[in-house]
Design a protein around this motif. Structure first.
Motif, short mmCIF file in Angstrom:
data_model
loop_
_atom_site.label_atom_id
_atom_site.label_comp_id
_atom_site.label_asym_id
_atom_site.label_seq_id
_atom_site.Cartn_x
_atom_site.Cartn_y
_atom_site.Cartn_z
N THR A 9 0.85 -1.18 0.00
CA THR A 9 0.00 0.00 0.00
C THR A 9 0.89 1.24 0.00
O THR A 9 2.10 1.13 0.24
CB THR A 9 -0.91 0.03 1.24
N PRO A 10 0.33 2.42 -0.22
CA PRO A 10 1.14 3.64 -0.14
C PRO A 10 1.68 3.90 1.26
O PRO A 10 2.56 4.71 1.45
CB PRO A 10 0.17 4.75 -0.55
N LEU A 11 1.16 3.19 2.25
CA LEU A 11 1.56 3.41 3.65
C LEU A 11 2.49 2.33 4.18
O LEU A 11 3.08 2.51 5.24
CB LEU A 11 0.31 3.46 4.52
N ILE A 26 -8.36 2.70 3.23
CA ILE A 26 -7.40 3.80 3.08
C ILE A 26 -8.11 4.95 2.39
O ILE A 26 -8.70 4.78 1.33
CB ILE A 26 -6.18 3.39 2.22
N TYR A 67 -7.48 9.06 1.10
CA TYR A 67 -6.43 10.03 0.81
C TYR A 67 -7.06 11.37 0.48
O TYR A 67 -7.96 11.45 -0.36
CB TYR A 67 -5.58 9.55 -0.37
N TYR A 74 -3.12 10.84 4.56
CA TYR A 74 -3.80 9.56 4.52
C TYR A 74 -4.53 9.35 5.83
O TYR A 74 -4.11 9.81 6.89
CB TYR A 74 -2.80 8.42 4.34
N ASP A 122 5.23 -0.36 8.30
CA ASP A 122 5.11 0.95 7.67
C ASP A 122 6.38 1.28 6.87
O ASP A 122 7.34 0.51 6.86
CB ASP A 122 4.77 2.04 8.69
N THR A 139 0.99 11.73 6.82
CA THR A 139 1.65 11.52 5.53
C THR A 139 2.06 10.06 5.42
O THR A 139 2.12 9.34 6.42
CB THR A 139 2.90 12.40 5.40
N SER A 140 2.37 9.63 4.19
CA SER A 140 2.73 8.22 4.00
C SER A 140 4.04 7.87 4.69
O SER A 140 4.22 6.73 5.13
CB SER A 140 2.83 7.90 2.51
N SER A 141 4.94 8.82 4.83
CA SER A 141 6.23 8.53 5.46
C SER A 141 6.21 8.64 6.98
O SER A 141 7.07 8.06 7.64
CB SER A 141 7.31 9.45 4.89
N PRO A 179 3.01 8.53 9.40
CA PRO A 179 1.65 8.60 9.95
C PRO A 179 1.66 8.42 11.47
O PRO A 179 2.57 7.82 12.03
CB PRO A 179 0.95 7.41 9.27
#
Length: 167
Positions: free
Chosen positions: A9-11, A25, A27, A34, A49, A68-70, A72
């Motif tokens: 996933t993007p996360l 999820i 966005y 997210y 993650d 954020t994805s980086s 959370p």
């Protein structure tokens, strides 16, 4: 059965083997944030993650996160009654069609009913209903098993005359 699933996933990555779980999820394009939730009704799943932090979820647990994805902000908690009811509703739906051959379009209408039910349960989803039309379809493709990383080749000596005589 013995199948396992790795979901990118993007996360982060979700690893699942024999578990009964769901993931949502959302966005927000304007804030680039997210909002996600992973719920494990039965079994064990592992969420890793993007920073490499590993979270284990067992039956009746959920993991919620936002940011954020980086980076959370993530919290683990127990199931709520509403989440338990959604899994029971889905299980009843699966059992009701277990003996009946059902087409993909018929199953999609039933799962859309489930999504509508989930939206009425969750107050956060009701505020995001205007973005629901922008959701793109999810495509899952079969990926064959990878080749072995370290090939092994064994060599044996030829049998001696005495050993060859035995066989």
């Amino acid at each position: 059965g013995e199948s396992s699933l790795i979901l990118e996933t993007p996360l982060g990555r979700v690893n699942s083997s024999g578990a009964y779980w769901s993931m949502r999820i959302d966005y927000d394009k304007s804030s680039r944030l997210y909002n996600f939730q992973i719920e494990c009704a039965d079994g064990l799943i592992r969420f890793t993650d993007l920073n490499g932090e590993v979270y284990l979820l067992r039956g009746q647990q959920r993991l919620s996160g936002a940011g954020t994805s980086s980076s959370p902000s993530i919290e683990a908690a127990e199931f709520t009654n509403d989440e338990e009811e959604l899994f029971e509703f889905y299980q009843a739906l699966v059992e009701s069609v277990a003996d009946v051959e059902i087409s993909a379009t018929e199953m999609n209408t039933h799962t859309q009913m489930l999504q509508r039910t989930a939206k009425t349960v969750s107050t956060t989803e009701s505020s995001q209903s205007s973005r629901a039309t922008a959701i793109r379809p999810l495509v899952i493709e079969f990926e064959p098993a990878p080749k072995p990383v370290t090939p092994f080749r064994g060599e044996i000596r030829p049998p001696t005359d005495w050993e060859a005589d035995i066989f």
